[in-house]
Motif scaffolding. Structure first.
Motif, PDB file in Angstrom:
ATOM      1  N   ASP A  33       0.803  -1.215   0.000  1.00 31.08           N
ATOM      2  CA  ASP A  33       0.000   0.000   0.000  1.00 31.08           C
ATOM      3  C   ASP A  33       0.842   1.274   0.000  1.00 31.08           C
ATOM      4  O   ASP A  33       0.311   2.363  -0.238  1.00 31.08           O
ATOM      5  N   TYR A  62       0.608   8.817   4.201  1.00 33.63           N
ATOM      6  CA  TYR A  62       0.801   7.430   4.646  1.00 33.63           C
ATOM      7  C   TYR A  62       2.209   7.234   5.203  1.00 33.63           C
ATOM      8  O   TYR A  62       2.394   6.678   6.303  1.00 33.63           O
ATOM      9  N   CYS A 100     -10.468   4.265   2.586  1.00 34.69           N
ATOM     10  CA  CYS A 100      -9.775   4.788   1.397  1.00 34.69           C
ATOM     11  C   CYS A 100     -10.577   4.489   0.127  1.00 34.69           C
ATOM     12  O   CYS A 100     -10.737   5.340  -0.747  1.00 34.69           O
ATOM     13  N   ARG A 113      -5.783   7.564   4.728  1.00 30.36           N
ATOM     14  CA  ARG A 113      -4.394   7.129   4.536  1.00 30.36           C
ATOM     15  C   ARG A 113      -3.576   7.307   5.819  1.00 30.36           C
ATOM     16  O   ARG A 113      -2.698   6.502   6.119  1.00 30.36           O
ATOM     17  N   GLN A 116      -4.431   4.435   7.929  1.00 34.20           N
ATOM     18  CA  GLN A 116      -3.715   3.273   7.394  1.00 34.20           C
ATOM     19  C   GLN A 116      -2.259   3.266   7.858  1.00 34.20           C
ATOM     20  O   GLN A 116      -1.714   2.225   8.249  1.00 34.20           O
ATOM     21  N   GLY A 117      -1.621   4.430   7.798  1.00 38.24           N
ATOM     22  CA  GLY A 117      -0.230   4.540   8.220  1.00 38.24           C
ATOM     23  C   GLY A 117      -0.043   4.213   9.684  1.00 38.24           C
ATOM     24  O   GLY A 117       0.942   3.571  10.078  1.00 38.24           O
TER      25      GLY A 117
END
Length: 476
Positions: A33, A62, A100, A113, A116-117
């Motif tokens: 990703d 991210y 996302c 994002r 997600q990070g």
């Protein structure tokens, strides 16, 4: 008190192997990703109604979230237990992937994002900690080799895979494909991973702010250096600010009684060689997925598909070397492997610099396979060496520090490739229109960096890590 991991005799080898593959799958999902959206940017920009350049913030967000939250991963794992943290990180990452894919605007996408990070920042070092605690030292080479391949494969497979998904289906599926993978990983993590919280200690807020801000500023400055048009003043300002903040963080972590990241593990020679000399090697290796596709397309006139197939040859070499990794380390030991194979890595970069548009495709593919095999071996050797001599009490801090160096090395590697190419263009007068000679010069600089990385390895004792490698020098 720190909870010690089970003794080697009490560890089920089959279960340890399953956990290693589970963590490797999660690593692949996280690493993929980081790069998969690069070729889908035009489609995403059209969907959001913005210019393609505006999507750069989605990639940067991210990476910055990863940089900020990796330092806190060890403390969180010690406080709540690696099983709960790893499973929670997989859940956050999966839900953020859904967000996302459902995003209707750029701000919403950027927030997803970031989430997600954060999930990825906890998933990687804590996953590595889980593998180390479930694997005896004698099985460390095999386990590390298993969880190393995602970091090698994802940068190669990400861009072509993202472009194919965006053109065949829609860019949303880039993120929705994480849902079944994340669901399976979550269930298996709760079933297979034991919980063993570590030493409870106060939260080091000052260390978190200093290290997180420093890593974020440094990563952002390095990201600016990888753009086609470089704002040297802005990039230099962020890199300088990041270096100052990290310098203060090191000063603080060495003096506070309860540091967020334990730097004492740098006193272990094998770990120090892996993160310092190993970082130079990782920088050189990380420049390859940036330079090689550009060389194939801009200098050789290959299509994106043909360039992607050449990069797949590199990936094939990565996988092809895995079965021989343990045997080579038993025969040569860590020092012998790192020095001999390090020379082959440099030779591989030199071979890449020597090929041209007239080189037969079969020979070109063979060079890519050779490079993939050599870099796979070197990655596994450096990554395993880091944890050969660490004690159970140092494992949490070691995995956090190792992940920080690895993340920085990746960012620096892409920036180094961009700067090397820019220097070559200025030297040849081809600014903005690089040709084959420019890529030869850039890859020559990468070759020199790969050779520089061998200095630390040469200084290792002959029996370094012999308990893990099984090299006969252990008799000494």
């Amino acid at each position: 008190m720190t909870s010690a991991p089970p003794e080697a005799s009490a560890i089920d080898p089959r279960r340890g192997t399953l956990i290693a593959w589970l963590v490797a799958a999660a690593f692949f999902m996280e690493n993929l990703d980081a790069t998969v959206i690069t070729t889908a940017v035009p489609a995403m920009a059209q969907s959001f109604g913005v210019a393609p350049a505006a999507l750069a913030i989605g990639i940067s967000a991210y990476l910055l979230a990863l940089a900020v939250f990796i330092p806190v991963s060890g403390w969180v794992a010690d406080r709540f237990g690696p099983r709960h943290v790893f499973a929670g990180a997989v859940l956050v990452f999966t839900l953020a992937s859904v967000a996302c894919g459902l995003a209707q605007s750029l701000p919403t996408f950027v927030m997803a994002r970031i989430a997600q990070g954060i999930g990825g920042a906890l998933m990687v070092p804590v996953g590595r900690l889980v593998v180390l605690r479930s694997t005896p030292k004698s099985g460390l080479v095999k386990a590390i080799a298993t969880i190393t391949w995602p970091g090698l494969a994802a940068p190669v497979l990400g861009p072509p895979l993202g472009g194919w998904i965006a053109s065949t289906w829609s860019w949303h599926w880039i993120f929705f494909l994480n849902v079944p993978l994340g669901a399976v990983a979550l269930l298996l993590a709760l079933r297979w991973i034991d919980d063993a919280p570590g030493r409870q200690r106060p939260f080091d807020a000052r260390g978190f702010v200093a290290s997180g801000a420093g890593l974020a500023a440094l990563m952002y400055g390095l990201d600016l250096l990888s753009h086609s048009r470089i704002d040297w003043l802005q990039a230099g300002a962020f890199i300088g600010a990041g270096a100052v903040a990290l310098g203060y963080a090191v000063w603080h972590l060495r003096r506070t009684p309860h540091p967020l990241v334990d730097l004492s593990v740098l006193g272990v020679q094998t770990f120090r060689v892996s993160v310092l000399g190993g970082s130079l090697f990782r920088i050189a290796i990380s420049s390859a997925p940036f330079l090689l596709p550009l060389m194939f397309q801009l200098a050789f006139g290959f299509s994106m598909v043909a360039s992607g197939f050449m990069m797949l040859a590199l990936f094939a070499g990565n996988l092809g070397m895995k079965p021989a990794t343990s045997w080579v380390m038993r025969r040569l030991g860590f020092r012998g492997t790192l020095v001999a194979n390090g020379l082959l890595v440099a030779l591989g970069f030199a071979a890449c610099a020597a090929i041209s548009a007239d080189t037969p495709l079969a020979l070109m593919a063979a060079v890519m396979v050779f490079c993939g095999m050599c870099r796979s071996m070197q990655f596994t050797a450096f990554n395993t060496l880091a944890f050969c001599d660490t004690t159970p009490a140092q494992t949490s801090g070691a995995t956090t520090l190792f992940s920080m160096f690895q993340q920085l090395s990746t960012g620096i590697g892409i920036a180094f490739g961009a700067i090397a190419l820019s220097v070559a263009e200025r030297f040849t007068g081809h600014a903005g229109h690089p040709g084959a000679i420019d890529f030869r010069i850039a890859l020559g600089l990468v070759t020199a960096l790969a050779l520089l990385a061998l200095i630390d390895a040469i200084r290792l004792p002959r029996d370094a890590g012999s308990r893990v490698s099984g090299h006969p020098a252990r008799a000494a």
